[in-house]
Structures are given as structure tokens and as C-alpha cells.
Design an enzyme around this catalytic site. Structure first.
Site, mmCIF file in Angstrom:
data_model
loop_
_atom_site.group_PDB
_atom_site.id
_atom_site.type_symbol
_atom_site.label_atom_id
_atom_site.label_comp_id
_atom_site.label_asym_id
_atom_site.label_seq_id
_atom_site.Cartn_x
_atom_site.Cartn_y
_atom_site.Cartn_z
ATOM 1 N N LYS A 11 -2.206 0.145 -5.122
ATOM 2 C CA LYS A 11 -1.090 0.305 -6.062
ATOM 3 C C LYS A 11 -1.480 -0.143 -7.486
ATOM 4 O O LYS A 11 -2.506 -0.814 -7.679
ATOM 5 C CB LYS A 11 0.110 -0.489 -5.542
ATOM 6 C CG LYS A 11 0.686 0.063 -4.232
ATOM 7 C CD LYS A 11 1.997 -0.626 -3.890
ATOM 8 C CE LYS A 11 2.601 -0.086 -2.622
ATOM 9 N NZ LYS A 11 3.928 -0.684 -2.332
ATOM 10 N N TYR A 51 8.168 8.668 -1.649
ATOM 11 C CA TYR A 51 8.988 7.604 -1.056
ATOM 12 C C TYR A 51 10.379 8.104 -0.652
ATOM 13 O O TYR A 51 11.311 7.307 -0.548
ATOM 14 C CB TYR A 51 9.102 6.428 -2.028
ATOM 15 C CG TYR A 51 7.893 5.517 -2.015
ATOM 16 C CD1 TYR A 51 7.513 4.835 -0.852
ATOM 17 C CD2 TYR A 51 7.133 5.303 -3.155
ATOM 18 C CE1 TYR A 51 6.417 3.979 -0.834
ATOM 19 C CE2 TYR A 51 6.027 4.447 -3.139
ATOM 20 C CZ TYR A 51 5.689 3.793 -1.969
ATOM 21 O OH TYR A 51 4.603 2.942 -1.943
ATOM 22 N N PHE A 59 16.248 -0.687 -3.440
ATOM 23 C CA PHE A 59 15.048 -0.926 -4.254
ATOM 24 C C PHE A 59 14.339 0.369 -4.669
ATOM 25 O O PHE A 59 13.294 0.320 -5.322
ATOM 26 C CB PHE A 59 14.060 -1.840 -3.506
ATOM 27 C CG PHE A 59 13.632 -1.322 -2.148
ATOM 28 C CD1 PHE A 59 12.613 -0.393 -2.018
ATOM 29 C CD2 PHE A 59 14.253 -1.787 -0.989
ATOM 30 C CE1 PHE A 59 12.213 0.084 -0.780
ATOM 31 C CE2 PHE A 59 13.864 -1.320 0.261
ATOM 32 C CZ PHE A 59 12.846 -0.380 0.366
ATOM 33 N N ARG A 87 -2.632 -1.737 8.796
ATOM 34 C CA ARG A 87 -1.435 -2.561 8.578
ATOM 35 C C ARG A 87 -1.734 -4.045 8.817
ATOM 36 O O ARG A 87 -1.192 -4.923 8.148
ATOM 37 C CB ARG A 87 -0.287 -2.065 9.458
ATOM 38 C CG ARG A 87 0.176 -0.677 9.001
ATOM 39 C CD ARG A 87 1.299 -0.122 9.839
ATOM 40 N NE ARG A 87 2.547 -0.847 9.648
ATOM 41 C CZ ARG A 87 3.330 -0.730 8.586
ATOM 42 N NH1 ARG A 87 2.973 0.068 7.593
ATOM 43 N NH2 ARG A 87 4.452 -1.404 8.499
ATOM 44 N N ARG A 104 -2.326 -8.678 1.246
ATOM 45 C CA ARG A 104 -1.115 -9.049 0.507
ATOM 46 C C ARG A 104 -0.991 -10.560 0.330
ATOM 47 O O ARG A 104 -0.530 -11.030 -0.716
ATOM 48 C CB ARG A 104 0.113 -8.448 1.183
ATOM 49 C CG ARG A 104 0.219 -6.939 0.879
ATOM 50 C CD ARG A 104 1.149 -6.257 1.815
ATOM 51 N NE ARG A 104 1.451 -4.873 1.441
ATOM 52 C CZ ARG A 104 1.978 -4.000 2.278
ATOM 53 N NH1 ARG A 104 2.249 -4.356 3.528
ATOM 54 N NH2 ARG A 104 2.234 -2.776 1.879
ATOM 55 N N HIS A 117 -0.317 0.241 -0.067
ATOM 56 C CA HIS A 117 0.605 0.927 0.854
ATOM 57 C C HIS A 117 -0.228 1.468 1.996
ATOM 58 O O HIS A 117 -1.367 1.890 1.799
ATOM 59 C CB HIS A 117 1.312 2.085 0.142
ATOM 60 C CG HIS A 117 1.995 3.016 1.116
ATOM 61 N ND1 HIS A 117 3.250 2.770 1.608
ATOM 62 C CD2 HIS A 117 1.565 4.160 1.730
ATOM 63 C CE1 HIS A 117 3.574 3.729 2.470
ATOM 64 N NE2 HIS A 117 2.566 4.583 2.559
HETATM 65 P P1 CMP Z 1 5.269 0.186 0.813
HETATM 66 O O1 CMP Z 1 4.434 -0.075 2.017
HETATM 67 O O2 CMP Z 1 4.633 0.942 -0.289
HETATM 68 O O3 CMP Z 1 6.621 0.953 1.252
HETATM 69 C C1 CMP Z 1 7.811 0.880 0.495
HETATM 70 C C2 CMP Z 1 7.743 -0.159 -0.577
HETATM 71 O O4 CMP Z 1 8.964 -0.570 -1.135
HETATM 72 C C3 CMP Z 1 7.139 -1.421 -0.015
HETATM 73 O O5 CMP Z 1 5.765 -1.227 0.232
HETATM 74 C C4 CMP Z 1 7.476 -2.430 -1.109
HETATM 75 O O6 CMP Z 1 6.461 -2.513 -2.106
HETATM 76 C C5 CMP Z 1 8.719 -1.833 -1.764
HETATM 77 N N1 CMP Z 1 9.873 -2.709 -1.634
HETATM 78 C C6 CMP Z 1 10.521 -3.272 -2.669
HETATM 79 N N2 CMP Z 1 11.552 -4.003 -2.226
HETATM 80 C C7 CMP Z 1 11.563 -3.915 -0.880
HETATM 81 C C8 CMP Z 1 12.378 -4.473 0.151
HETATM 82 N N3 CMP Z 1 13.418 -5.264 -0.122
HETATM 83 N N4 CMP Z 1 12.077 -4.174 1.446
HETATM 84 C C9 CMP Z 1 11.028 -3.350 1.739
HETATM 85 N N5 CMP Z 1 10.216 -2.798 0.790
HETATM 86 C C10 CMP Z 1 10.475 -3.085 -0.499
#
Ligand code: CMP
Length: 142
Positions: A11, A51, A59, A87, A104, A117
């Protein structure tokens, strides 16, 4: 052995901190192979489409805007159990909950700026890989 493919995105936060190599090294060390990769800047439309499954979440707008803040590196990872393995290497979505030693926990700042991601299921992996890559751009080394 179940050889799978999964989509990985480095990212904008991790790209801007010059952590691409550090992240890819962790995948390769765990036995995953980068079989496709490119750097790009998402448009608002493309980020919203990628997304789409989160479009009703509170969010969503912040997530899309964050993904537009800089270039990303999209890649296809291949290997035994690649979806779950990726993951595991990434750690929990929220860096505060991520196990020590995961990407992370070590590199991410917040649930939004969470460095990477990864696809969460075989079905989504297929859709997400097709979103960014044609079959001719993927160089399987299984
Ligand atoms: P990602 O794996 O890219 O999938 C969706 C993304 O939404 C997640 O990682 C987070 O970076 C982002 N995100 C922001 N706020 C939230 C939240 N409250 N719960 C889950 N994902 C979130």
C-alpha cells in the site's frame, strides 16, 4: 501440497517508506514466489471498484482516499497454501492486534495505513488477480 495464487498489494504508506524490498523478502523467505508484479497509481474509480465489497462500510471513503495517496505495488504470489500463508505473514488487519514478527506489527501504523493487502479466500483471490493482471502477465513457477 495445494499450490495457490493470491493477490498482494504493497500500500502507499509502505511504498513511501521504501519498504517494498523488506516486504517481498518476507514473502520469499516463507517460500512464496512473486509470479507477477507492477507499480501503479489507482484512480478513484479503480480503487472504489477494487474495494466494492466494503462499499457499505463506514470506512469505505477513507480507505479509497488513502489508496489514492501514492503508488502501490500489486503482485501475484504463488506457493503452497499461498492465501493463508500470505495472511499469516501480513498479520491482523489492525496492527495493534497483529502478532509480533508480522508485516503489520513491524511496519504498519494504523488500521488504514496497514502496509499490505492480501486476498482472503480462493474466490476473492481469483477476482482480485483478474482485476490487475491478464493471464499472459503471470509467470507461474510452480
Ligand atoms: P485490506 O486488507 O486492504 O481490506 C480492507 C481495508 O480497509 C483494510 O485492509 C484496512 O486497511 C481498511 N480499514 C479501515 N478501517 C477498517 C476497519 N474498521 N475494519 C476493517 N478494515 C478497515
Amino acid at each position: 501440497m495445494t499450490i495457490e495464487r493470491t493477490l498482494s498489494i504493497v500500500k502507499p504508506d509502505a511504498v513511501s517508506k521504501n519498504q517494498i524490498g523488506e516486504i517481498i523478502h518476507r514473502f520469499e523467505r516463507a517460500g512464496l514466489k512473486v509470479v507477477a508484479a507492477k507499480m501503479l497509481r489507482l484512480s478513484k474509480e479503480r480503487a472504489e471498484a477494487f474495494y466494492d465489497i466494503h462499499k457499505n462500510r463506514p470506512f469505505f471513503n477513507d480507505l479509497v482516499n488513502f489508496m489514492l495517496t501514492g503508488p502501490v505495488l500489486v503482485q501475484v504470489l504463488e506457493g503452497d497454501n499461498a492465501i493463508a500463508k500470505n495472511r499469516e505473514i501480513m498479520g491482523a488487519t489492525n496492527p495493534k492486534d497483529a502478532a509480533p514478527g508480522t508485516i503489520r506489527a513491524d511496519l504498519a501504523e494504523s488500521i488504514e495505513a496497514n502496509a499490505v493487502h492480501g486476498s482472503d479466500s480462493p474466490e476473492n483471490a481469483k477476482v482480485e488477480i483478474n482485476f490487475f493482471f491478464t493471464p499472459a502477465e503471470i509467470y507461474s513457477r510452480a
